[in-house]
Design a protein around this motif. Sequence first.
Motif, PDB file in Angstrom:
ATOM      1  N   ALA A   1       0.760  -1.127   0.086  1.00 45.50           N
ATOM      2  CA  ALA A   1       0.024  -0.002   0.020  1.00 45.50           C
ATOM      3  C   ALA A   1       0.996   1.109   0.180  1.00 45.50           C
ATOM      4  O   ALA A   1       0.564   2.149  -0.707  1.00 45.50           O
ATOM      5  CB  ALA A   1      -0.985  -0.030   1.177  1.00 45.50           C
ATOM      6  N   SER A   2       1.795   1.247   0.769  1.00 41.17           N
ATOM      7  CA  SER A   2       2.680   2.403   0.809  1.00 41.17           C
ATOM      8  C   SER A   2       3.504   2.579  -0.661  1.00 41.17           C
ATOM      9  O   SER A   2       3.538   3.857  -0.851  1.00 41.17           O
ATOM     10  CB  SER A   2       3.820   2.391   1.925  1.00 41.17           C
ATOM     11  N   TYR A   3       4.164   1.522  -0.921  1.00 39.23           N
ATOM     12  CA  TYR A   3       4.825   1.804  -2.375  1.00 39.23           C
ATOM     13  C   TYR A   3       3.852   2.231  -3.577  1.00 39.23           C
ATOM     14  O   TYR A   3       4.125   3.172  -4.440  1.00 39.23           O
ATOM     15  CB  TYR A   3       5.672   0.494  -3.041  1.00 39.23           C
ATOM     16  N   THR A   4       2.780   1.536  -3.400  1.00 40.62           N
ATOM     17  CA  THR A   4       1.542   2.009  -4.481  1.00 40.62           C
ATOM     18  C   THR A   4       1.365   3.330  -4.400  1.00 40.62           C
ATOM     19  O   THR A   4       1.187   4.160  -5.103  1.00 40.62           O
ATOM     20  CB  THR A   4       0.037   1.228  -4.339  1.00 40.62           C
ATOM     21  N   THR A   5       0.846   3.839  -3.269  1.00 44.79           N
ATOM     22  CA  THR A   5       0.586   5.360  -2.874  1.00 44.79           C
ATOM     23  C   THR A   5       1.861   6.142  -3.490  1.00 44.79           C
ATOM     24  O   THR A   5       1.396   7.267  -4.010  1.00 44.79           O
ATOM     25  CB  THR A   5       0.574   5.469  -1.412  1.00 44.79           C
ATOM     26  N   ILE A   6       3.009   5.953  -3.090  1.00 47.23           N
ATOM     27  CA  ILE A   6       4.165   6.711  -3.503  1.00 47.23           C
ATOM     28  C   ILE A   6       4.185   6.893  -5.092  1.00 47.23           C
ATOM     29  O   ILE A   6       4.433   7.895  -5.535  1.00 47.23           O
ATOM     30  CB  ILE A   6       5.616   6.111  -3.026  1.00 47.23           C
ATOM     31  N   ILE A   7       3.998   5.577  -5.761  1.00 43.11           N
ATOM     32  CA  ILE A   7       4.112   5.629  -7.292  1.00 43.11           C
ATOM     33  C   ILE A   7       2.723   6.486  -7.811  1.00 43.11           C
ATOM     34  O   ILE A   7       2.979   7.518  -8.594  1.00 43.11           O
ATOM     35  CB  ILE A   7       4.084   4.155  -7.939  1.00 43.11           C
ATOM     36  N   LEU A   8       1.655   6.342  -7.184  1.00 42.81           N
ATOM     37  CA  LEU A   8       0.347   7.135  -7.633  1.00 42.81           C
ATOM     38  C   LEU A   8       0.715   8.730  -7.527  1.00 42.81           C
ATOM     39  O   LEU A   8       0.182   9.344  -8.409  1.00 42.81           O
ATOM     40  CB  LEU A   8      -0.930   6.461  -7.231  1.00 42.81           C
ATOM     41  N   SER A   9       1.218   8.934  -6.330  1.00 43.44           N
ATOM     42  CA  SER A   9       1.287  10.396  -6.220  1.00 43.44           C
ATOM     43  C   SER A   9       2.336  11.002  -6.871  1.00 43.44           C
ATOM     44  O   SER A   9       2.177  11.945  -7.380  1.00 43.44           O
ATOM     45  CB  SER A   9       1.678  10.392  -4.670  1.00 43.44           C
ATOM     46  N   LYS A  10       3.349  10.358  -7.436  1.00 38.94           N
ATOM     47  CA  LYS A  10       4.286  10.923  -8.247  1.00 38.94           C
ATOM     48  C   LYS A  10       3.698  10.990  -9.605  1.00 38.94           C
ATOM     49  O   LYS A  10       3.835  11.886 -10.361  1.00 38.94           O
ATOM     50  CB  LYS A  10       5.537   9.692  -8.440  1.00 38.94           C
ATOM     51  N   MET A  11       2.903   9.972  -9.843  1.00 38.91           N
ATOM     52  CA  MET A  11       2.362  10.373 -11.343  1.00 38.91           C
ATOM     53  C   MET A  11       1.320  11.280 -11.458  1.00 38.91           C
ATOM     54  O   MET A  11       1.336  11.949 -12.426  1.00 38.91           O
ATOM     55  CB  MET A  11       1.410   8.947 -11.781  1.00 38.91           C
ATOM     56  N   MET A  12       0.598  11.383 -10.167  1.00 39.01           N
ATOM     57  CA  MET A  12      -0.542  12.355 -10.514  1.00 39.01           C
ATOM     58  C   MET A  12       0.357  13.887 -10.214  1.00 39.01           C
ATOM     59  O   MET A  12       0.076  14.970 -11.042  1.00 39.01           O
ATOM     60  CB  MET A  12      -1.303  12.442  -9.387  1.00 39.01           C
ATOM     61  N   PHE A  13       1.488  14.027  -9.363  1.00 39.02           N
ATOM     62  CA  PHE A  13       2.120  15.325  -9.219  1.00 39.02           C
ATOM     63  C   PHE A  13       2.946  15.574 -10.768  1.00 39.02           C
ATOM     64  O   PHE A  13       2.898  16.625 -11.200  1.00 39.02           O
ATOM     65  CB  PHE A  13       3.382  15.200  -8.298  1.00 39.02           C
ATOM     66  N   MET A  14       3.434  14.602 -11.501  1.00 35.95           N
ATOM     67  CA  MET A  14       4.105  14.736 -12.571  1.00 35.95           C
ATOM     68  C   MET A  14       3.403  15.213 -13.644  1.00 35.95           C
ATOM     69  O   MET A  14       3.746  16.061 -14.527  1.00 35.95           O
ATOM     70  CB  MET A  14       5.188  13.724 -12.894  1.00 35.95           C
TER      71      MET A  14
ATOM     72  N   SER B   1       9.304  13.484 -19.289  1.00 33.85           N
ATOM     73  CA  SER B   1       9.701  12.038 -19.205  1.00 33.85           C
ATOM     74  C   SER B   1       9.841  11.162 -18.200  1.00 33.85           C
ATOM     75  O   SER B   1       9.630   9.967 -18.256  1.00 33.85           O
ATOM     76  CB  SER B   1      11.285  12.120 -20.089  1.00 33.85           C
ATOM     77  N   PRO B   2      10.108  11.834 -17.110  1.00 31.24           N
ATOM     78  CA  PRO B   2      10.178  10.774 -15.780  1.00 31.24           C
ATOM     79  C   PRO B   2       8.837  10.030 -15.473  1.00 31.24           C
ATOM     80  O   PRO B   2       8.934   8.890 -14.769  1.00 31.24           O
ATOM     81  CB  PRO B   2      10.554  11.737 -14.632  1.00 31.24           C
ATOM     82  N   TRP B   3       7.667  10.473 -15.778  1.00 37.25           N
ATOM     83  CA  TRP B   3       6.663   9.739 -15.485  1.00 37.25           C
ATOM     84  C   TRP B   3       6.266   8.848 -16.379  1.00 37.25           C
ATOM     85  O   TRP B   3       4.986   7.993 -16.130  1.00 37.25           O
ATOM     86  CB  TRP B   3       5.487  10.591 -14.939  1.00 37.25           C
ATOM     87  N   GLN B   4       6.709   8.842 -17.411  1.00 40.53           N
ATOM     88  CA  GLN B   4       6.222   7.811 -18.451  1.00 40.53           C
ATOM     89  C   GLN B   4       6.542   6.327 -18.189  1.00 40.53           C
ATOM     90  O   GLN B   4       5.659   5.551 -18.530  1.00 40.53           O
ATOM     91  CB  GLN B   4       6.773   8.039 -19.859  1.00 40.53           C
ATOM     92  N   PRO B   5       7.852   6.042 -17.720  1.00 38.40           N
ATOM     93  CA  PRO B   5       7.941   4.488 -17.388  1.00 38.40           C
ATOM     94  C   PRO B   5       6.999   3.881 -16.537  1.00 38.40           C
ATOM     95  O   PRO B   5       6.557   2.968 -16.809  1.00 38.40           O
ATOM     96  CB  PRO B   5       9.506   4.396 -17.078  1.00 38.40           C
ATOM     97  N   PRO B   6       6.547   4.525 -15.270  1.00 36.08           N
ATOM     98  CA  PRO B   6       5.762   3.637 -14.417  1.00 36.08           C
ATOM     99  C   PRO B   6       4.271   3.565 -15.102  1.00 36.08           C
ATOM    100  O   PRO B   6       3.519   2.651 -14.919  1.00 36.08           O
ATOM    101  CB  PRO B   6       5.635   4.312 -13.165  1.00 36.08           C
ATOM    102  N   PHE B   7       3.882   4.721 -16.110  1.00 31.75           N
ATOM    103  CA  PHE B   7       2.666   4.628 -16.578  1.00 31.75           C
ATOM    104  C   PHE B   7       2.379   3.572 -17.527  1.00 31.75           C
ATOM    105  O   PHE B   7       1.347   3.229 -17.920  1.00 31.75           O
ATOM    106  CB  PHE B   7       2.298   5.990 -16.973  1.00 31.75           C
ATOM    107  N   TYR B   8       3.585   3.758 -18.699  1.00 36.73           N
ATOM    108  CA  TYR B   8       3.287   2.896 -19.765  1.00 36.73           C
ATOM    109  C   TYR B   8       4.032   1.471 -19.874  1.00 36.73           C
ATOM    110  O   TYR B   8       3.688   0.715 -20.655  1.00 36.73           O
ATOM    111  CB  TYR B   8       3.939   3.662 -21.095  1.00 36.73           C
ATOM    112  N   CYS B   9       4.790   1.237 -18.973  1.00 39.66           N
ATOM    113  CA  CYS B   9       5.206  -0.188 -18.759  1.00 39.66           C
ATOM    114  C   CYS B   9       4.493  -1.328 -18.459  1.00 39.66           C
ATOM    115  O   CYS B   9       3.933  -1.030 -17.497  1.00 39.66           O
ATOM    116  CB  CYS B   9       6.450   0.041 -17.595  1.00 39.66           C
ATOM    117  N   PHE B  10       4.406  -2.245 -19.428  1.00 43.31           N
ATOM    118  CA  PHE B  10       3.739  -3.395 -19.272  1.00 43.31           C
ATOM    119  C   PHE B  10       3.741  -4.006 -18.194  1.00 43.31           C
ATOM    120  O   PHE B  10       3.130  -4.532 -17.386  1.00 43.31           O
ATOM    121  CB  PHE B  10       3.613  -4.081 -20.365  1.00 43.31           C
TER     122      PHE B  10
END
Length: 104
Positions: free
Chosen positions: A17-30, A74-83
């Motif tokens: 849950a904490s790692y998922t929250t970090i990734i989602l927060s990063k994606m929303m901020f970026m 560019s930094p937020w593309q890898p977690p968003f598009y990576c299969f």
Amino acid sequence: MVDLTELMENEVFMAYASYTTIILSKMMFMSTATAFYRLTRKVFANPEDCAGFGKGENAKKYLRTDDRVERVRSPWQPPFYCFFFRLKSVLSNLFLSVYPNGRD
């Protein structure tokens, strides 16, 4: 069904849950930062986005790339598009729903 207090005590679930929250927060901020940079520098990727700034040939001058916008985008593309990231997320969620306390 697993009780919510039991899930909150589970270390595996809390780490997930904490790692998922970090990734989602990063994606929303970026994505917000990218939109801010695109609007302030008037740099757009497709004609529909720049329609508010001009019509026809006047709008085409806003269809360009800018190094500063690309540096933010560019930094937020890898977690968003990576299969594999999506696959890992789905499999982790499935594992936690089947084995909420780990492999006991």
